[in-house]
Design an enzyme around this catalytic site. Structure first.
Site, PDB file in Angstrom:
ATOM      1  N   ASP A 272     -38.633  22.328 -54.822  1.00  0.00           N
ATOM      2  CA  ASP A 272     -39.671  21.323 -54.731  1.00  0.00           C
ATOM      3  C   ASP A 272     -40.461  21.456 -55.988  1.00  0.00           C
ATOM      4  O   ASP A 272     -40.403  20.246 -56.952  1.00  0.00           O
ATOM      5  CB  ASP A 272     -40.703  21.660 -53.746  1.00  0.00           C
ATOM      6  CG  ASP A 272     -41.938  20.373 -53.390  1.00  0.00           C
ATOM      7  OD1 ASP A 272     -41.678  19.554 -54.252  1.00  0.00           O
ATOM      8  OD2 ASP A 272     -42.597  20.544 -52.650  1.00  0.00           O
TER       9      ASP A 272
ATOM     10  N   ASP B  73     -39.268  32.239 -60.831  1.00  0.00           N
ATOM     11  CA  ASP B  73     -40.184  31.970 -61.977  1.00  0.00           C
ATOM     12  C   ASP B  73     -39.649  32.070 -63.526  1.00  0.00           C
ATOM     13  O   ASP B  73     -40.081  31.220 -64.209  1.00  0.00           O
ATOM     14  CB  ASP B  73     -41.344  33.012 -61.791  1.00  0.00           C
ATOM     15  CG  ASP B  73     -40.691  34.441 -61.735  1.00  0.00           C
ATOM     16  OD1 ASP B  73     -39.454  34.570 -61.365  1.00  0.00           O
ATOM     17  OD2 ASP B  73     -41.406  35.266 -62.021  1.00  0.00           O
TER      18      ASP B  73
ATOM     19  N   LYS C 240     -36.630  34.713 -55.127  1.00  0.00           N
ATOM     20  CA  LYS C 240     -37.364  35.884 -55.541  1.00  0.00           C
ATOM     21  C   LYS C 240     -36.921  37.007 -54.837  1.00  0.00           C
ATOM     22  O   LYS C 240     -37.686  37.641 -54.113  1.00  0.00           O
ATOM     23  CB  LYS C 240     -38.875  35.504 -55.330  1.00  0.00           C
ATOM     24  CG  LYS C 240     -39.594  34.304 -56.171  1.00  0.00           C
ATOM     25  CD  LYS C 240     -39.516  34.809 -57.587  1.00  0.00           C
ATOM     26  CE  LYS C 240     -41.105  35.831 -57.486  1.00  0.00           C
ATOM     27  NZ  LYS C 240     -41.284  36.165 -58.705  1.00  0.00           N
TER      28      LYS C 240
ATOM     29  N   ASP D 161     -39.144  18.841 -59.936  1.00  0.00           N
ATOM     30  CA  ASP D 161     -40.367  18.254 -60.572  1.00  0.00           C
ATOM     31  C   ASP D 161     -40.489  18.653 -61.831  1.00  0.00           C
ATOM     32  O   ASP D 161     -40.543  17.733 -62.741  1.00  0.00           O
ATOM     33  CB  ASP D 161     -41.672  18.135 -59.874  1.00  0.00           C
ATOM     34  CG  ASP D 161     -41.793  17.402 -58.679  1.00  0.00           C
ATOM     35  OD1 ASP D 161     -40.735  16.371 -58.350  1.00  0.00           O
ATOM     36  OD2 ASP D 161     -42.975  17.269 -58.283  1.00  0.00           O
TER      37      ASP D 161
ATOM     38  N   TYR E 294     -41.598  25.426 -45.331  1.00  0.00           N
ATOM     39  CA  TYR E 294     -42.194  24.093 -44.883  1.00  0.00           C
ATOM     40  C   TYR E 294     -41.948  24.173 -43.440  1.00  0.00           C
ATOM     41  O   TYR E 294     -42.590  22.998 -42.779  1.00  0.00           O
ATOM     42  CB  TYR E 294     -41.550  23.028 -45.681  1.00  0.00           C
ATOM     43  CG  TYR E 294     -42.266  23.088 -47.275  1.00  0.00           C
ATOM     44  CD1 TYR E 294     -43.147  23.693 -47.502  1.00  0.00           C
ATOM     45  CD2 TYR E 294     -41.546  22.183 -48.174  1.00  0.00           C
ATOM     46  CE1 TYR E 294     -43.634  23.683 -49.042  1.00  0.00           C
ATOM     47  CE2 TYR E 294     -41.794  22.162 -49.349  1.00  0.00           C
ATOM     48  CZ  TYR E 294     -42.817  22.881 -49.826  1.00  0.00           C
ATOM     49  OH  TYR E 294     -43.199  22.692 -51.104  1.00  0.00           O
TER      50      TYR E 294
END
Ligand code: NAD
Length: 362
Positions: free
Chosen positions: A249, A225, A192, A253, A141
């Site tokens: 992020d 994942d 990852k 959530d 970001y």
């Protein structure tokens, strides 16, 4: 000694839920033996209306001098057309960046009384207590180069850069390991590493930090994942999840939704030792219910509990406050967002009053 607090109610339901926090602060002073030196200021749309900017330099300076900042929420339809750089959310991002709040803590706790609010089966989420520690000031970001470039012939290219340094990874890791020691002593670090060099570095640095300073804590590595799947399959395997800005992020959530109710979710953003922490509910300004006495104040009140625990060193009182929340839910007291059969629906302000009653009974 008085704890210095800054209250930033913000917009929409922010001022409504913060009014209930003020009741709790009043109780903590009259009955809890604490002293607060409390200031209040504007942020978001309210600050744009008053000062033409969503966070003034004066407000920012005052925030630097306190122990903890309690924030409601920012934004709303009134400010959707303002300049991108001064939009309500810009004030919040500036506050996080200027105070170098690099660790975002998002607990996902399923209260027994609300176990049916989750979309997962009760036996999967009952007793759930996960803490996601997300890196908040680095990664894709913020990484450079970034932008959209015109390649000609109608072709364009969008670029963002995932970038992390040793110190950024280690300071986040330290927060996660420290918190795990106060909980169930396990950290799951997610990246990852199978497809990203920044993920490989993340894994190596967390492994080294663990060996050097935290070998008493159980460490597990997991691809992000897979973590997304495991959160739905068997969420109680997790204690603390440490991860980067992008994966955090998404995973935070997802974990939040295991609990099923946005009005119940607190958060904290922490910086280096000694810097003020920022405490705010996960939800936004909820313009659809603002001004109607329907907002659930518990996420903001649970954010105050986090402030007591992490910035004010008042863990026992934080436990009491969380217990009081548990007790009123067990009694069937509900704002409309968490209403269920056989429960008693109350307004925002009546929920605050019920909490004070519950605190008096503990
Ligand atoms: P939202 O979280 O404000 O609302 C989503 C839904 O949840 C709405 O139906 C709302 O009524 C409900 N809800 C939220 N909080 C609740 C509470 N405490 N009690 C009962 N119901 C609650 O998200 P949104 O509608 O996408 O965004 C509204 C505004 O808030 C936008 O301007 C957005 O940019 C802003 N926002 C701010 C923050 C923040 O301040 N950190 C976070 C998210 C969104």
């Amino acid at each position: 000694m008085a704890h210095k607090l800054m209250i930033l109610p913000g917009d929409g339901i922010g001022p409504e839920v913060m009014a209930e926090v003020r009741k709790v602060l009043g109780w903590l002073e009259s009955d809890g033996g604490l002293n607060f030196d409390t200031s209040e200021d504007l942020i978001g749309g309210a600050a744009i209306d008053a000062h033409g900017t969503s966070l003034s330099d004066e407000t920012l300076e005052k925030c630097r001098g306190v122990d903890a900042i309690l924030l409601g929420a920012v934004g709303g339809p009134k400010w959707t057309d303002v300049d991108y750089n001064i939009r309500p959310e810009a004030g919040l991002l500036k506050l996080r960046k200027e105070l170098d709040l690099f660790a975002n803590l998002r607990p996902a706790i399923v209260f027994d009384a609300l176990v049916d609010a989750s979309s997962l089966k009760p036996e999967i989420v009952k007793g759930l207590d996960i803490l996601i520690v997300r890196e908040l000031t680095g990664g894709v970001y913020f990484g450079e180069p970034r932008g959209i470039e015109d390649l000609g012939n109608g072709e364009r290219r969008g670029v963002n850069t995932q970038v992390y340094t040793t110190s950024e990874i280690k300071r986040l890791g330290r927060v996660a390991f420290d918190l795990a020691r106060k909980r169930s002593n396990k950290v799951t670090s997610c990246e990852k590493a199978n497809v990203m060099e920044s993920g490989m570095l993340w894994r190596e640095e967390i492994t080294a930090l663990h060996k050097e300073e935290f070998s008493d804590v159980t460490l597990e590595h997991m691809y992000a994942d897979n973590c997304a799947m495991q959160l739905l399959r068997d969420p109680s395997q997790f204690d603390v999840i440490a991860t980067d800005n992008l994966f955090g992020d998404i995973l935070s959530d997802e974990a939040a939704m295991l609990t099923g109710s946005l009005g119940m979710l607190p958060s904290a953003s922490l910086g280096n030792p000694g810097a003020p922490g920022l405490y705010e509910p996960v939800h936004g300004s909820a313009p659809d219910i603002a001004g109607q006495g329907k907002a659930n104040p518990l996420a903001t009140i649970l954010s105050l509990a986090m402030a007591l625990r992490y910035s004010l060193d008042q863990g026992t009182i934080a436990d009491q406050l969380e217990q009081a929340v548990q007790n009123i839910l067990n009694d069937g007291t509900r704002t409309p967002d968490i209403m269920a059969d056989g429960c008693r629906e109350v307004s925002t302000s009546a929920m605050g009053d019920a909490l004070i009653d519950a605190l008096n009974k503990i």
